[in-house]
Design a protein around this motif. Structure first.
Motif, mmCIF file in Angstrom:
data_model
loop_
_atom_site.group_PDB
_atom_site.id
_atom_site.type_symbol
_atom_site.label_atom_id
_atom_site.label_comp_id
_atom_site.label_asym_id
_atom_site.label_seq_id
_atom_site.Cartn_x
_atom_site.Cartn_y
_atom_site.Cartn_z
ATOM 1 N N HIS A 159 0.902 -0.940 -0.140
ATOM 2 C CA HIS A 159 0.010 0.012 0.001
ATOM 3 C C HIS A 159 0.711 1.286 0.081
ATOM 4 O O HIS A 159 0.274 2.433 0.237
ATOM 5 C CB HIS A 159 -0.989 -0.008 1.197
ATOM 6 C CG HIS A 159 -0.182 -0.084 2.236
ATOM 7 N ND1 HIS A 159 -0.123 -1.336 3.148
ATOM 8 C CD2 HIS A 159 0.397 0.602 3.334
ATOM 9 C CE1 HIS A 159 0.761 -1.149 4.468
ATOM 10 N NE2 HIS A 159 1.158 0.181 4.350
ATOM 11 N N LEU A 160 2.050 1.069 0.048
ATOM 12 C CA LEU A 160 3.053 2.205 -0.226
ATOM 13 C C LEU A 160 2.879 3.263 -1.376
ATOM 14 O O LEU A 160 2.671 4.622 -0.919
ATOM 15 C CB LEU A 160 4.474 1.850 -0.089
ATOM 16 C CG LEU A 160 5.469 3.102 -0.015
ATOM 17 C CD1 LEU A 160 5.357 3.686 1.388
ATOM 18 C CD2 LEU A 160 6.939 2.486 -0.094
ATOM 19 N N TYR A 161 2.251 2.825 -2.170
ATOM 20 C CA TYR A 161 2.013 3.627 -3.506
ATOM 21 C C TYR A 161 0.745 4.791 -3.025
ATOM 22 O O TYR A 161 0.934 5.928 -3.376
ATOM 23 C CB TYR A 161 1.690 3.058 -4.763
ATOM 24 C CG TYR A 161 1.030 4.046 -5.849
ATOM 25 C CD1 TYR A 161 2.164 4.588 -6.465
ATOM 26 C CD2 TYR A 161 -0.025 3.884 -6.057
ATOM 27 C CE1 TYR A 161 1.759 5.434 -7.660
ATOM 28 C CE2 TYR A 161 -0.528 4.952 -7.161
ATOM 29 C CZ TYR A 161 0.197 5.354 -7.963
ATOM 30 O OH TYR A 161 0.092 6.567 -8.917
ATOM 31 N N SER A 162 -0.183 4.301 -2.327
ATOM 32 C CA SER A 162 -1.204 4.996 -1.927
ATOM 33 C C SER A 162 -0.878 6.152 -0.929
ATOM 34 O O SER A 162 -1.468 7.264 -0.874
ATOM 35 C CB SER A 162 -2.321 4.421 -1.194
ATOM 36 O OG SER A 162 -2.009 3.976 0.075
ATOM 37 N N HIS A 163 0.378 5.788 -0.308
ATOM 38 C CA HIS A 163 0.924 7.045 0.710
ATOM 39 C C HIS A 163 1.425 8.176 -0.219
ATOM 40 O O HIS A 163 1.276 9.163 0.008
ATOM 41 C CB HIS A 163 2.000 6.467 1.565
ATOM 42 C CG HIS A 163 1.555 5.645 2.546
ATOM 43 N ND1 HIS A 163 0.082 5.409 2.945
ATOM 44 C CD2 HIS A 163 2.095 5.019 3.357
ATOM 45 C CE1 HIS A 163 -0.120 4.618 3.923
ATOM 46 N NE2 HIS A 163 1.241 4.441 4.395
ATOM 47 N N LEU A 164 1.838 7.795 -1.431
ATOM 48 C CA LEU A 164 2.555 8.668 -2.391
ATOM 49 C C LEU A 164 1.671 9.899 -2.894
ATOM 50 O O LEU A 164 1.761 10.840 -3.168
ATOM 51 C CB LEU A 164 3.449 7.821 -3.436
ATOM 52 C CG LEU A 164 4.136 9.015 -4.420
ATOM 53 C CD1 LEU A 164 5.264 9.693 -3.855
ATOM 54 C CD2 LEU A 164 4.870 7.917 -5.521
ATOM 55 N N VAL A 165 0.485 9.132 -3.332
ATOM 56 C CA VAL A 165 -0.474 10.006 -4.102
ATOM 57 C C VAL A 165 -1.653 10.546 -3.366
ATOM 58 O O VAL A 165 -2.545 9.579 -2.663
ATOM 59 C CB VAL A 165 -1.185 9.257 -5.211
ATOM 60 C CG1 VAL A 165 0.097 8.769 -6.355
ATOM 61 C CG2 VAL A 165 -1.687 7.638 -4.628
ATOM 62 N N PRO A 166 -1.841 11.575 -2.982
ATOM 63 C CA PRO A 166 -2.941 12.181 -2.084
ATOM 64 C C PRO A 166 -4.062 12.013 -2.217
ATOM 65 O O PRO A 166 -5.248 11.975 -1.843
ATOM 66 C CB PRO A 166 -2.664 13.798 -2.308
ATOM 67 C CG PRO A 166 -1.035 13.962 -2.462
ATOM 68 C CD PRO A 166 -0.869 12.832 -3.592
ATOM 69 N N SER A 167 -4.411 11.346 -3.770
ATOM 70 C CA SER A 167 -5.544 11.166 -4.326
ATOM 71 C C SER A 167 -6.384 10.022 -3.607
ATOM 72 O O SER A 167 -7.619 9.734 -3.616
ATOM 73 C CB SER A 167 -5.678 10.917 -5.918
ATOM 74 O OG SER A 167 -4.770 9.954 -6.204
ATOM 75 N N SER A 168 -5.262 9.299 -2.894
ATOM 76 C CA SER A 168 -5.873 8.109 -2.178
ATOM 77 C C SER A 168 -6.895 8.743 -1.121
ATOM 78 O O SER A 168 -7.644 7.702 -0.598
ATOM 79 C CB SER A 168 -4.849 7.326 -1.600
ATOM 80 O OG SER A 168 -4.144 8.112 -0.662
ATOM 81 N N PHE A 169 -6.703 9.734 -0.650
ATOM 82 C CA PHE A 169 -7.596 10.158 0.564
ATOM 83 C C PHE A 169 -8.849 10.369 0.161
ATOM 84 O O PHE A 169 -9.964 9.772 0.744
ATOM 85 C CB PHE A 169 -7.201 11.556 1.011
ATOM 86 C CG PHE A 169 -5.791 11.682 1.779
ATOM 87 C CD1 PHE A 169 -4.938 10.550 1.925
ATOM 88 C CD2 PHE A 169 -5.329 12.887 2.418
ATOM 89 C CE1 PHE A 169 -3.826 10.531 2.757
ATOM 90 C CE2 PHE A 169 -4.111 12.917 3.292
ATOM 91 C CZ PHE A 169 -3.438 12.011 3.309
#
Length: 423
Positions: A139-149
């Motif tokens: 899930h590290l990629y979701s930390h990189l992209v703010p769109s995950s919020f």
């Protein structure tokens, strides 16, 4: 075509000093502060060692182990706040067309805490020049992209309409709500779950602000460290938090007999195109945003009963704001109470704008103007009524809330009782 007017019918606030809207308002109305020495990590190497932390346990707020593992702390705060706002609104989203329900989430720095923690793992505490990706979680990629919020919030509430992250620094929390109301007004959505979240209290963030000396080095009494408009102020106190709202069209809210906190009657944002951190002393660009927001609300300056200031506690910002209020409101600025809740809950960067919208709506709800804590020695150049130390009971029908961010962003929003604003 009749203009669609947008109102707040649900909210949830997660802020330092108490999780939940009720606890948040109790802190503000009592003039208590939630700033303390940092506990998340050892702050001793840093110039600024204080922050406004939330005592937040994701398990206690219904998040499961997989959600907690997958989501950065800021995303966790956003999801919990979104669920709370929907519950508070009483709206049944499952009965609505999911394509007509949207999400906007504001964030200045995204998943800072998650990225900071995971970098320490993949770099073996900073010892590896070439990080070892085999230690990175999926899930590290979701930390990189703010769109995950925004994606996490949309999944949590079942929204399949317009979904976005708004990142405009410290005005993100106002601008995300501003974007949401425009989507409802133009007919792209009927309901928006909107607000902001940031959890930036990490070593990398403290180092960034230490480098430009923006945060306070006052450590002897952390609870008194945030001092907006005070002559002894010397920087802001970093904070964290989230505030999410349910926004819907006024007539729809009336039909379902929803509790209406406030109408968002006007909004505008401007940029100074001047300097990354500098502000023009005359406050012209903030004054312009205020004037446009009032025009959109079809309200004159005398209608404003309270100003919820950005009030970061830096000398430059507080004087800039004071000038902007005088420039936009004229003599009425001297008759209008102004306060900064950052004196109590710190500066949560992209989240604070939404938290301040919540404070503004609650000031109307309870007819109480929250104080500016720690204001003992007013700066002579900040000569307005900043409601020092103690909350003030006052009929409040319209509130101006403003934000100012690095990069020159200046935003203003007018909240009003629906019966007060123009039809």
């Amino acid at each position: 075509m009749t203009e669609r007017r947008v109102v707040i019918t649900g909210m949830e606030v997660l802020a330092p000093g108490g999780v939940g809207t009720k606890n948040f308002w109790s802190l503000l109305s009592e003039g208590r502060t939630a700033t303390r020495r940092i506990t998340f990590f050892d702050p001793s190497p840093f110039r600024s060692k204080v922050a406004a932390e939330i005592d937040f346990d994701p398990y206690e707020h219904g998040l499961g182990p997989q959600e907690i593992r997958r989501m950065d702390r800021a995303a966790q705060l956003a999801v919990v706040a979104a669920r709370g706002a929907v519950a508070d609104s009483g709206i049944e989203l499952t009965e609505l067309d999911p394509y007509r329900v949207g999400v906007t989430v504001g964030s200045a720095v995204g998943a800072t805490m998650g990225l900071d923690q995971e970098y320490r793992v993949v770099s073996d505490g900073g010892r590896l020049d070439l990080v070892d990706h085999t230690y990175a979680p999926p899930h590290l990629y979701s930390h990189l992209v703010p769109s995950s919020f925004a994606a996490e919030v949309a999944w949590a509430v079942g929204a399949e309409g317009p979904t976005a992250v708004v990142s405009t620094g410290c005005t993100s929390g106002i601008d995300s709500v501003g974007h949401a109301i425009e989507l409802i007004r133009e007919g792209s959505a009927d309901v928006m779950v909107a607000g902001s979240s940031d959890a930036p209290i990490s070593p990398i963030t403290m180092a960034c602000f230490d480098a430009i000396k923006a945060t306070t080095p006052r450590h002897d009494a952390p609870e008194c460290a945030s001092r907006p408009f005070d002559g002894t102020r010397n920087g802001f106190v970093l904070g964290e938090g989230a505030a999410i709202f349910v926004l819907e069209e006024l007539q729809s809210a009336k039909r379902r007999r929803a509790h209406i906190y406030a109408e968002i009657a006007g909004y505008a944002t401007r940029s100074n195109a001047y300097h990354m951190t500098g502000l023009r002393p005359d406050g012209a660009e903030m004054a312009e945003a205020i004037t446009v927001a009032l025009d959109e609300a079809r309200m004159n300056v005398e209608s404003i009963d309270y100003i919820n200031a950005h009030g970061s506690g830096t000398k430059q910002n507080d004087r800039h704001e004071t000038a902007a209020f005088k420039k936009s409101l004229g003599e009425h600025a001297y008759r209008t109470p102004v306060s900064s809740i950052k004196s109590m809950v710190g500066h949560s960067l992209g989240a604070i704008g939404s938290i301040e919208i919540a404070a503004s709506a609650l000031a109307m709800e309870y007819n109480v103007v929250p104080p500016t804590a720690n204001l003992h020695t007013p700066d002579p150049e900040c000569d307005l009524d900043y409601v020092p130390l103690t909350a003030r009971s006052q009929r409040t029908d319209a509130v101006l809330t403003v934000g100012s961010g690095f990069g020159g962003f200046q935003s203003a929003m007018v909240l009003a009782r629906p019966e007060r604003s123009a039809a």
